[in-house]
Design a protein around this motif. Structure first.
Motif, PDB file in Angstrom:
ATOM      1  N   LEU A  17       4.145 -12.411  -3.305  1.00 32.23           N
ATOM      2  CA  LEU A  17       5.599 -12.269  -3.386  1.00 32.23           C
ATOM      3  C   LEU A  17       6.289 -13.018  -2.246  1.00 32.23           C
ATOM      4  O   LEU A  17       7.398 -13.541  -2.426  1.00 32.23           O
ATOM      5  N   TYR A  18       5.653 -13.098  -1.110  1.00 34.54           N
ATOM      6  CA  TYR A  18       6.226 -13.844   0.017  1.00 34.54           C
ATOM      7  C   TYR A  18       6.365 -15.327  -0.347  1.00 34.54           C
ATOM      8  O   TYR A  18       7.375 -15.963  -0.031  1.00 34.54           O
ATOM      9  N   GLY A  19       5.355 -15.851  -1.033  1.00 35.77           N
ATOM     10  CA  GLY A  19       5.422 -17.252  -1.455  1.00 35.77           C
ATOM     11  C   GLY A  19       6.563 -17.491  -2.437  1.00 35.77           C
ATOM     12  O   GLY A  19       7.269 -18.519  -2.346  1.00 35.77           O
ATOM     13  N   ILE A  20       6.772 -16.573  -3.371  1.00 35.88           N
ATOM     14  CA  ILE A  20       7.868 -16.709  -4.334  1.00 35.88           C
ATOM     15  C   ILE A  20       9.220 -16.614  -3.616  1.00 35.88           C
ATOM     16  O   ILE A  20      10.158 -17.360  -3.914  1.00 35.88           O
ATOM     17  N   TRP A  21       9.326 -15.695  -2.643  1.00 30.11           N
ATOM     18  CA  TRP A  21      10.569 -15.546  -1.876  1.00 30.11           C
ATOM     19  C   TRP A  21      10.890 -16.822  -1.105  1.00 30.11           C
ATOM     20  O   TRP A  21      12.037 -17.285  -1.079  1.00 30.11           O
ATOM     21  N   GLN A  22       9.884 -17.427  -0.516  1.00 28.60           N
ATOM     22  CA  GLN A  22      10.098 -18.662   0.242  1.00 28.60           C
ATOM     23  C   GLN A  22      10.593 -19.797  -0.657  1.00 28.60           C
ATOM     24  O   GLN A  22      11.360 -20.669  -0.223  1.00 28.60           O
ATOM     25  N   VAL A  39      15.797 -12.920  -3.873  1.00 30.03           N
ATOM     26  CA  VAL A  39      16.957 -12.975  -2.986  1.00 30.03           C
ATOM     27  C   VAL A  39      16.780 -11.977  -1.845  1.00 30.03           C
ATOM     28  O   VAL A  39      16.096 -10.968  -1.983  1.00 30.03           O
ATOM     29  N   GLY A  40      17.422 -12.285  -0.728  1.00 32.31           N
ATOM     30  CA  GLY A  40      17.327 -11.434   0.455  1.00 32.31           C
ATOM     31  C   GLY A  40      17.103 -12.282   1.688  1.00 32.31           C
ATOM     32  O   GLY A  40      16.348 -13.264   1.650  1.00 32.31           O
ATOM     33  N   SER A  41      17.744 -11.903   2.772  1.00 30.52           N
ATOM     34  CA  SER A  41      17.591 -12.673   4.012  1.00 30.52           C
ATOM     35  C   SER A  41      16.310 -12.326   4.738  1.00 30.52           C
ATOM     36  O   SER A  41      15.869 -13.056   5.633  1.00 30.52           O
ATOM     37  N   GLN A  56      14.213  -7.117   2.210  1.00 35.15           N
ATOM     38  CA  GLN A  56      15.290  -7.127   1.230  1.00 35.15           C
ATOM     39  C   GLN A  56      14.852  -7.760  -0.086  1.00 35.15           C
ATOM     40  O   GLN A  56      15.430  -7.472  -1.139  1.00 35.15           O
ATOM     41  N   ALA A  57      13.847  -8.627  -0.052  1.00 38.50           N
ATOM     42  CA  ALA A  57      13.424  -9.368  -1.241  1.00 38.50           C
ATOM     43  C   ALA A  57      12.412  -8.603  -2.088  1.00 38.50           C
ATOM     44  O   ALA A  57      12.432  -8.708  -3.323  1.00 38.50           O
ATOM     45  N   TYR A  58      11.542  -7.850  -1.451  1.00 42.16           N
ATOM     46  CA  TYR A  58      10.494  -7.157  -2.227  1.00 42.16           C
ATOM     47  C   TYR A  58       9.892  -6.032  -1.397  1.00 42.16           C
ATOM     48  O   TYR A  58      10.052  -5.966  -0.175  1.00 42.16           O
ATOM     49  N   ALA A 101      13.615  -8.252  -5.888  1.00 37.26           N
ATOM     50  CA  ALA A 101      15.026  -8.588  -6.095  1.00 37.26           C
ATOM     51  C   ALA A 101      15.083 -10.000  -6.681  1.00 37.26           C
ATOM     52  O   ALA A 101      15.041 -10.995  -5.955  1.00 37.26           O
ATOM     53  N   ALA A 102      15.118 -10.072  -8.011  1.00 37.68           N
ATOM     54  CA  ALA A 102      15.062 -11.364  -8.691  1.00 37.68           C
ATOM     55  C   ALA A 102      16.366 -12.138  -8.520  1.00 37.68           C
ATOM     56  O   ALA A 102      17.457 -11.561  -8.542  1.00 37.68           O
ATOM     57  N   ALA A 103      16.244 -13.446  -8.334  1.00 38.46           N
ATOM     58  CA  ALA A 103      17.430 -14.313  -8.245  1.00 38.46           C
ATOM     59  C   ALA A 103      18.069 -14.431  -9.622  1.00 38.46           C
ATOM     60  O   ALA A 103      17.382 -14.654 -10.617  1.00 38.46           O
TER      61      ALA A 103
END
Length: 548
Positions: A484-489, A494-496, A500-502, A529-531
């Protein structure tokens, strides 16, 4: 722990890195339809799901397109008056071509029969059953089923949505022809179940793909022939009724309903062909032709099938309908017989301008694949140009799209294919059929969850039958968090901050009770938290007062 019994130096490799999640493929469509053949290495692969990577593979394995028939009307000066195409029943060949031209990659083909087989609901139901046993496909394509009667098509769509909900690893792309009436008919027929697993697109698109035909299938008719005899013909539903007689005659036909056991024919002295006892629901073209073959007093009339597997229905009223004059008996011939002449070149040039109209789903599937490859599955597959097309068959305005995009009655959104000046034709919509659902309104959100769910499910198989303790929990948690960290990057979440993202929770007292552990259940909670796409961009302007 290893046992050491002999004095020596021993080496052991100790794993310290966690397991990893490999993202599954997200845009692998499965096309169901009829093909010329279905052979792989000389063996039949009909009613099997076969993976292909190029359009060349499709042609080699499944053959060419179903041939198109043309009728060309000319005058005595060999000037073209009218050109009419009889489109093929199966257009899967063209759909696959359009898919690859729009950036499509690997896909699956399920051939449910040849061009001669019955084009019916059962064939597509069988195709869906075959598809349900395949793990890799992620998109279900039913453009060929859209040619079925509306009720049958809607039933197939419902079955496809049910399969998506059951397997949770695929998504449906549906086609709606072109107007509000058909969109409302689709909304009524599709029901209310599993709508988050499908998206619908309209209208059909006028492609730049040429019809494939043989010269002998191009019929040329001289309307101005000076012969004393003439040919007459009319196409009713799936049959062609012809008459050959004096050029001054006015032959007619009528088809009457009835409740008799068999269809009856009669030809009157006034050149009226009457077909009686046609059931209210119609009669199959093949059955009517069988009855006609057994009829002896045909006179100068004849009947032939134009489109297989169609129902012939009665005509309203009691009077006969005229059969159009097609020219003198000397005036009908095929293009093949005029090869090498100026007329041949002239007609070939006009035929090259004729292009086929297709449902938009195959092009949209190619756009899904391109968007996933270039931006990621979390990017909405919209505001993207459609390749190899002239434009939509119907222009949709912003006012028209309001009724498609937001359905206040049932919430079933329909995405539009729109033409814009200076931009070309774009996919202008990114909603699922659950258009009023705040969680599953957007195609990209639904498909992102599909990808994450399937990827983590497959990666977690290593933990099956492992000890249900903190060590295993930590491995699973670290593996999923890294994914999930890779997808967030990459911008998919979404999330700063990561928090906040997962989140990923697992453990006794958090996601499991002691009873869960005793019963062998390891429960992992994942939140993301999907974009979401910016569907409405609002620019607010105001006057700025002059400052002294």
């Amino acid at each position: 722990m290893s046992s050491f019994l002999t004095p020596d130096v021993y080496t052991e490799e100790v794993p310290v890195l966690p397991q990893s999640v490999a993202g599954v493929s997200t845009a692998v469509p499965a096309f169901i339809g009829f093909t010329e053949k279905a052979l792989k290495n000389g063996k039949s692969v009909s009613n099997n799901a076969i993976r292909i990577s190029t359009f060349l593979e499709f042609r080699e394995m499944y053959g060419g397109a179903q041939k198109t028939e043309f009728e060309v009307l000319i005058n005595d000066d060999e000037q073209l008056q009218k050109l009419t195409a009889t489109p093929p029943t199966s257009t899967l060949y063209y759909a696959i071509d359009l898919y690859f031209k729009n950036g499509g990659g690997d896909c699956y083909i399920i051939s449910v029969g040849s061009f001669e087989d019955a084009y019916n609901k059962q064939a597509f139901e069988d195709g869906l059953k075959i598809l349900s046993k395949e793990d890799e496909p992620t998109l279900i394509m039913l453009s060929e089923a859209a040619k079925l009667p509306a009720n049958d098509y809607h039933a197939i769509c419902q079955q496809a949505l049910a399969q998506c909900a059951d397997l949770k690893d695929r998504f449906c792309i549906f086609d709606i022809k072109k107007d509000d009436e058909e969109a409302n008919e689709f909304r009524n027929g599709i029901g209310t179940n599993n709508l988050k697993y499908g998206a619908a697109y309209t209208p059909y698109i006028h492609t730049s793909l040429n019809y494939i035909y043989d010269d002998q299938d191009v019929r040329i008719i001289n309307l101005s022939s000076s012969s004393d005899t003439a040919t007459f013909e009319v196409v009713h539903d799936g049959i062609r009724i012809t008459y050959a007689g004096d050029i001054s005659e006015e032959p007619k036909y009528r088809i009457n309903g009835g409740s008799g056991d068999t269809v009856e024919f009669s030809v009157s002295p006034s050149k009226l062909l009457t077909i009686s006892n046609v059931p209210t629901e119609g009669i199959a073209a093949s059955d009517l032709l069988d009855a006609w073959t057994a009829f002896d007093n045909k006179g100068d009339f004849d009947i032939e099938i134009v489109t297989e597997n169609t129902q012939i229905t009665a005509t309203p009223g009691t009077g006969g309908q005229e059969i159009s004059k097609q020219g003198g008996s000397e005036g009908a011939f095929t293009l093949e017989s005029r090869e090498g002449t100026a007329l041949y070149s002239k007609i070939k040039s006009e035929l090259a301008k004729e292009t086929i109209v297709l449902p938009p789903s195959s092009a949209v599937a190619g756009i899904y694949a391109t968007t996933d490859r270039e931006r990621g599955v979390w990017k909405a597959p919209a505001n993207v140009s459609v390749n190899s097309i002239i434009g939509p068959v119907v222009k949709i305005s912003s006012a028209d799209q309001e009724r498609l995009n937001v359905d206040v009655t049932s919430g079933k959104s329909v995405n539009a294919i729109r033409s814009f000046i200076g931009k070309g034709t774009l996919v202008w919509g990114a909603r699922t059929l659950a258009g009023n659902d705040n969680e599953w309104r957007y195609v990209s959100v639904r498909r992102l969850f599909n990808m994450i769910e399937e990827s983590t499910k497959k990666a977690s198989h290593f933990a099956v039958f492992e000890s249900n303790d903190a060590t295993t929990w930590l491995k699973v948690k670290a593996m999923i968090e890294s994914f999930l960290y890779g997808i967030w990057q990459q911008g998919g979440l979404v999330g700063s901050t990561e928090e906040q993202a997962y989140f990923v929770n697992v453990g006794l007292g958090k996601t499991m009770t002691q009873q869960d552990i005793l019963e062998g259940r390891m429960v992992v909670e994942i939140g993301i938290a999907a974009a979401r796409p910016a569907e409405f961009i609002i620019l607010k302007f105001s006057h700025k007062l002059q400052e002294v």
